[in-house]
Write a protein that holds these residues in place. Structure first.
Motif, PDB file in Angstrom:
ATOM      1  N   HIS A 141      23.265  39.324  -1.925  1.00 54.35           N
ATOM      2  CA  HIS A 141      22.142  39.845  -2.692  1.00 54.35           C
ATOM      3  C   HIS A 141      22.508  41.200  -3.292  1.00 54.35           C
ATOM      4  O   HIS A 141      23.196  42.001  -2.637  1.00 54.35           O
ATOM      5  N   ARG A 193      15.208  33.750  -2.947  1.00 55.91           N
ATOM      6  CA  ARG A 193      16.211  33.216  -3.880  1.00 55.91           C
ATOM      7  C   ARG A 193      16.173  31.687  -3.900  1.00 55.91           C
ATOM      8  O   ARG A 193      16.349  31.070  -4.956  1.00 55.91           O
ATOM      9  N   ASP A 212      16.827  35.549   1.205  1.00 54.19           N
ATOM     10  CA  ASP A 212      17.364  34.189   1.090  1.00 54.19           C
ATOM     11  C   ASP A 212      16.252  33.215   0.694  1.00 54.19           C
ATOM     12  O   ASP A 212      16.443  32.330  -0.157  1.00 54.19           O
ATOM     13  N   PRO A 221      17.615  40.349   4.829  1.00 51.13           N
ATOM     14  CA  PRO A 221      18.305  39.278   4.100  1.00 51.13           C
ATOM     15  C   PRO A 221      17.667  37.898   4.245  1.00 51.13           C
ATOM     16  O   PRO A 221      17.666  37.119   3.294  1.00 51.13           O
ATOM     17  N   THR A 262      16.456  38.944  -6.486  1.00 55.25           N
ATOM     18  CA  THR A 262      16.319  39.670  -5.218  1.00 55.25           C
ATOM     19  C   THR A 262      17.002  41.023  -5.278  1.00 55.25           C
ATOM     20  O   THR A 262      17.922  41.246  -6.077  1.00 55.25           O
ATOM     21  N   THR A 275      10.000  34.128   5.600  1.00 56.48           N
ATOM     22  CA  THR A 275      11.327  33.507   5.564  1.00 56.48           C
ATOM     23  C   THR A 275      11.263  32.054   5.081  1.00 56.48           C
ATOM     24  O   THR A 275      12.238  31.316   5.222  1.00 56.48           O
ATOM     25  N   THR A 318      25.941  39.108   3.027  1.00 61.53           N
ATOM     26  CA  THR A 318      24.978  38.659   2.029  1.00 61.53           C
ATOM     27  C   THR A 318      25.494  39.006   0.645  1.00 61.53           C
ATOM     28  O   THR A 318      26.207  39.995   0.479  1.00 61.53           O
TER      29      THR A 318
END
Length: 235
Positions: A220, A195, A192, A188, A201, A162, A218
């Motif tokens: 994405h 990205r 994140d 997600p 993604t 993350t 989200t």
């Protein structure tokens, strides 16, 4: 242009339930006895020393306390390096004894073949150790899939999933600009971070995977499986 794809495992290439309901219990049940039988192994000693440091000691002062901590981390699904290392070693023996197999969705194999035919590099990034990742794909229901994969990244050689810095580390290791890289995951928060590092993604939302609570908001790009990502002209 997608120069390479980097794939999460649990919930993305494979069933998360297989990890949580088969592999985790298998390793947890064997932790104490396996560590006792392999405590002379330098890698085991290093892992135990890391646990002991967490408990406030620079040496393996209390193996029983270390094992209790590892079991607790397993119950919590803690992404702790020493736990992941020891799980991988225990699972490796389980695979060799044919007591374990990895799980891979059929569409994952289709996606791997599609990307390989296109000349797209395919890599793995998982919280599980590199050793565990390699054993997982070596002992899949579809045979040894390692020939379709090139690099394996985990929290030890790349960093937390993350954290945007981890994806910058992977991009540097692959010698590709972030805009040429696609990360596919069912989480997600990981997407994140990718990205934020400039990656493309793909959020994998499989109907076969259990979700707790409402789906997070989200933006994405969303796909039902990996084959859908692979067959899209411009992921």
């Amino acid at each position: 242009m997608t120069g390479a794809v980097v794939l999460d495992i649990e919930g993305t290439t494979s069933s998360a339930a297989h990890v949580h309901e088969v592999l985790f219990p298998y390793a947890r049940a064997r932790l104490a006895g396996w560590i006792a039988a392999h405590r002379a192994d330098p890698e085991v000693q290093r892992a135990l020393t890391e646990v002991s440091r967490y408990l406030g000691s620079d040496t393996v002062a209390d193996e029983t306390a270390a094992v209790r901590t590892l079991q607790k981390w397993s119950d919590e699904d803690r992404k702790a390096g020493p736990l992941k290392k020891l799980q991988g070693m225990i699972w490796s023996e389980g695979y060799q004894r044919k007591e374990l197999t990895g799980h891979v969705y059929p569409d994952t194999v289709e996606a791997l073949d599609t990307w390989r035919e296109r000349g797209t590099g395919i890599h793995i990034y998982s919280s599980g150790s590199v050793q565990a990742q390699q054993q997982w794909f070596r002992h899949s229901p579809y045979g040894d899939l390692r020939g379709r994969l090139t690099h394996y990244f985990d929290t030890s050689n790349a960093g937390p999933k993350t954290a945007a810095a981890s994806y910058r580390t992977i991009a540097a290791a692959l010698a590709l600009p972030p805009s040429d890289l696609l990360f596919a995951s069912d989480t997600p928060a990981e997407l994140d971070a990718a990205r934020a590092a400039g990656w493309r993604t793909g959020w994998i939302v499989r109907t076969t995977e259990k979700r707790h609570g409402a789906a997070p908001a989200t933006d994405h790009p969303t796909y039902p499986d990996l084959a859908s990502v692979a067959h899209e002209e411009a992921p």
